[in-house]
Enzyme design. Structure first.
Site, mmCIF file in Angstrom:
data_model
loop_
_atom_site.group_PDB
_atom_site.id
_atom_site.type_symbol
_atom_site.label_atom_id
_atom_site.label_comp_id
_atom_site.label_asym_id
_atom_site.label_seq_id
_atom_site.Cartn_x
_atom_site.Cartn_y
_atom_site.Cartn_z
ATOM 1 N N HIS A 199 0.815 -1.225 0.000
ATOM 2 C CA HIS A 199 0.000 0.000 0.000
ATOM 3 C C HIS A 199 0.846 1.271 0.000
ATOM 4 O O HIS A 199 1.820 1.400 0.736
ATOM 5 C CB HIS A 199 -1.042 0.000 1.121
ATOM 6 N N ASP A 230 6.249 0.455 6.695
ATOM 7 C CA ASP A 230 4.805 0.320 6.547
ATOM 8 C C ASP A 230 4.263 1.447 5.685
ATOM 9 O O ASP A 230 3.911 2.487 6.208
ATOM 10 C CB ASP A 230 4.154 0.310 7.933
ATOM 11 N N GLU A 263 -4.780 1.891 2.762
ATOM 12 C CA GLU A 263 -4.881 0.707 3.632
ATOM 13 C C GLU A 263 -5.023 1.128 5.081
ATOM 14 O O GLU A 263 -5.756 0.515 5.849
ATOM 15 C CB GLU A 263 -3.636 -0.181 3.454
ATOM 16 N N GLU A 264 -4.310 2.204 5.463
ATOM 17 C CA GLU A 264 -4.196 2.524 6.893
ATOM 18 C C GLU A 264 -5.495 2.971 7.543
ATOM 19 O O GLU A 264 -5.818 2.544 8.645
ATOM 20 C CB GLU A 264 -3.118 3.612 7.110
ATOM 21 N N ASP A 293 3.188 -6.448 3.387
ATOM 22 C CA ASP A 293 2.804 -5.352 4.292
ATOM 23 C C ASP A 293 3.168 -5.696 5.736
ATOM 24 O O ASP A 293 2.402 -5.426 6.657
ATOM 25 C CB ASP A 293 1.299 -5.052 4.140
ATOM 26 N N HIS A 321 3.863 2.542 12.696
ATOM 27 C CA HIS A 321 3.000 3.729 12.884
ATOM 28 C C HIS A 321 3.630 4.795 13.778
ATOM 29 O O HIS A 321 2.909 5.611 14.355
ATOM 30 C CB HIS A 321 1.635 3.341 13.479
#
Lengths: 459, 459
Positions: A279, A291, A325-326, A353, A423
């Site tokens: 993504h 990520d 995606e997030e 991912d 994140h």
């Protein structure tokens, strides 16, 4: 030249079956190519250092769309195009502030708003704190949390060897904690960061108020693991302490964005599609190199490697760089929606991912027959120290795909360090090792190649 | 409490054989202990951040001896003692300087003296440069290198999946390059750092002048990989460029130092000894957290874990923290010498000296029967994602051991990042992941336990 020729000959000699020894040779070429002549690291450097954080709806997300489209176009694929998708547009606003008020002692702690959260009042929010280990415990408290800040402090379990298992067992308090606390009249929630390490990084991530009416939304933020430990210890001594936090995040109207798609047309059964992807969007606190910058450039590298050998796939190979995606999964959903409309048939989908670390295997969604078939390739992966082929979650973006007979796989990199970065503000390019990234790309290329050659079992 | 009891019962129930299911349970306890209640990370933090670099003969090396002895004493082992060993005492002196002189353009490049090198003249050394890909090519040049600086620039081969293989195929130019160049009348050598990455860290390491007379010794230094690339590219344009370097290292008289040894006496065949160890000394450019602080604290953790369960081994278990692996191997040699004098019998030796990364398996020195026996434990390691049990170099320190029937094993962590840090200024505590370190310790504990229980095959 000799090697290009070698694969070309294989293709000319017929696409129906190859001796295992040819597979061995071809796989060796894939790994050699990835380790000595890759582009993925350079691509990632651009995505991470020149563009940066790519939250859905942001200008950077659009720059990433433009950049990856241009790069895919340079690979000589049969088709490169954008697929429109409307995505949420949440913005963090000013940097958050928070402190523990323990009598007259005020101690600043690192927090960050969770994605989708509402703001606090402009002057911030102060309340007493109720610590819980999760949503279940919260529910037993009923009215007791009214007017309070609920502090979800269940740590990730360090005993699991695979860290994603610990994440899966913990993330409900981040995703649904605010919704549940709001129902009981809490005024805000603070969630321990999903991080196995004790450090000072707050880790953001998606949260949802579900079907709560908007006027019941309460602000929610993540606190660093060190901050959570401190808050918990201080609470034990003084249950009447107060917590203050201020955040100014907001959700703006949806924005038009894109999935980026490239295609190599199949030569035998072009109607059968194999997807490889990651993504494009990331969270906003860092450039999201793990990520999922890693997954994006690895997926691009897969088709680059195949093209570099002039490989003619039996099935159509599609690289898909998913948007959002997030915080919404809109890109994955849109891809499936369009695919359904076109009556497309996907036989295989591969997602990366889980970070750019040394590849250890694949997490597979398949029936027994297809699982066994993939496990039958184990010996071919052994020289590359790729050992793990087990049933498990393959990926969120490809999770939307619903073709009748489809095998899904997620690249499974070593997971020990993943949640150190996930994140958080340290998910940056310098956390990526070039060789580990390249090995992941070669490992993905290998599985895609083997499934293209060997097909899947259709009952 | 229940768990301690469980293992104690096992021991009381007889030490000759355990059902596989008990092994499974015990191994699970080892991993749980390591991941939830370890000391290795705290020990390493002290060794790395409070003591720091521990080159043989230095005051810090002595502090590390004192510290680890005290810590081992706190574990309630049957015996903890020091073993005297004389070690080389080489000191780097002032920070080195080096530049490329390309006509009037002077470009500074990062170098560091190789361990054991002599100094340049006080004002430095300037000479033309001859680039070679290795010792073989050097030998073909004969007189042409007279009065020149020889630049060994063969890079580590990126194609090997296991990076130690590439190291092994390259390190001769570092270890013996100066000796060979001196024989041909060169005035100095510069060696490309043993690093797969392009960066600015020069990597030191041992070199030897062999049996050259002292007056023929020439100064030798490592150059960073970026520096090597620049020097090579500049040379192509101007073969007459000059290189300047200055270093003030020297070898002082040997110093009394120690191996640190702790012992749990065997309960069935105490005369059979099993060694687990790493090396206490490090290079001087950083605190050597990976090389080999990790191996030291993992070895200590192995006996700590076993003691915590009140495990009574059949055989005597000895943790040995070797001194002087890096530039002399005197600790390993002394340990063997004393062992020979005492007619001791070692049945197994386990070393951790390949970094503190996620454990992938073991590199084993054993005959076929013992290799097969160890490979028979594969299923027990599978839940911990430890997969690789192959013949290979087990470790330098245990390399000295010569008992007739002995199995040797080296912990094999993931090797992709190791040479990013090896012998360089970035081999520091922040490059260590706590979980990866702990998993290594649990993996070592498991193999030691299985071999203690199952014995080795003696022909």
């Amino acid at each position: 030249m000799k090697k290009t020729f070698f694969l070309a000959v294989l293709v000319l000699n017929g696409l129906t079956s190859f001796a295992q020894s040819n597979d061995e040779k071809n796989i060796k070429l894939f790994y050699k190519k990835a380790l000595t002549d890759s582009k993925c690291y350079t691509w990632l450097e651009y995505l991470s250092n020149d563009i940066g954080a790519r939250l859905s709806g942001s200008q950077n997300a659009q720059l990433a769309v433009n950049y990856t489209k241009t790069q895919l176009e340079s690979l000589g694929l049969d088709k490169v195009y954008l697929q429109e998708v409307m995505v949420p547009h949440w913005v963090r606003g000013e940097k958050e502030t928070a402190f523990i008020l323990n009598g007259k002692v005020k101690t600043t702690v690192p927090i960050c708003a969770l994605g989708g959260s509402v703001a606090t009042p402009k002057t911030g929010l102060t309340a007493e704190v109720v610590e819980v280990q999760g949503i279940e415990e919260l529910k037993t408290l009923g009215d007791k949390v009214k007017g309070k800040i609920v502090f979800f402090n269940r740590p990730m379990n360090p005993e699991n060897i695979e860290t994603f298992k610990s994440y899966g067992a913990c993330v409900d308090q981040r995703f649904a904690g605010a919704k549940e606390a709001a129902k009981l009249g809490a005024v805000g929630t603070i969630v321990r960061s999903m991080n196995l390490r004790l450090d000072d990084f707050p880790h953001t991530g998606a949260q949802s108020y579900g079907d709560l009416p908007k006027e019941q939304y309460i602000p929610t933020a993540a606190i660093s693991t060190n901050g959570a430990e401190l808050l918990s210890a201080t609470l034990k001594n003084n249950p009447a302490l107060k917590f203050y936090f201020k955040q100014s995040c907001e959700t703006l109207p949806d924005v038009l964005s894109y999935n980026v798609i490239g295609e190599i047309k199949g030569t035998v059964t072009p109607e059968n599609i194999m997807v490889v992807g990651g993504h494009l969007d990331s969270w906003d606190l860092a450039d999201g190199s793990h990520d999922d910058g890693a997954g994006v450039v690895q997926s691009m590298e897969v088709v680059r490697i195949l093209k570099s050998f002039n490989y003619k796939p039996k099935n159509t190979i599609r690289v898909v760089l998913f948007m959002n995606e997030e915080n919404g999964g809109k890109g994955g959903a849109k891809y499936e929606e369009v695919s359904k409309q076109k009556n497309e048939n996907h036989i295989f989908a591969l997602e990366s991912d889980s970070g750019g670390f040394t590849p250890r295997g694949f997490s597979i969604e398949a029936d027994d027959a297809n699982l066994k078939k993939i496990q039958g390739y184990k010996d071919l992966f052994e020289p590359y120290l790729v050992h793990s082929f087990t049933i498990g979650h393959a990926g969120s973006d490809i999770g939307h795909l619903t073709s009748k007979a489809i095998v899904k796989a997620g690249l499974k990199p070593d997971s020990q360090r993943y949640f150190d970065y996930h994140h958080a503000a340290n998910d940056k390019f310098d956390a990526i090792n070039k060789r580990e990234l390249e090995l992941g790309a070669a490992t993905m290329t290998t599985l895609l190649y083997l499934i293209d050659q060997g097909g899947i079992v259709v009952n």
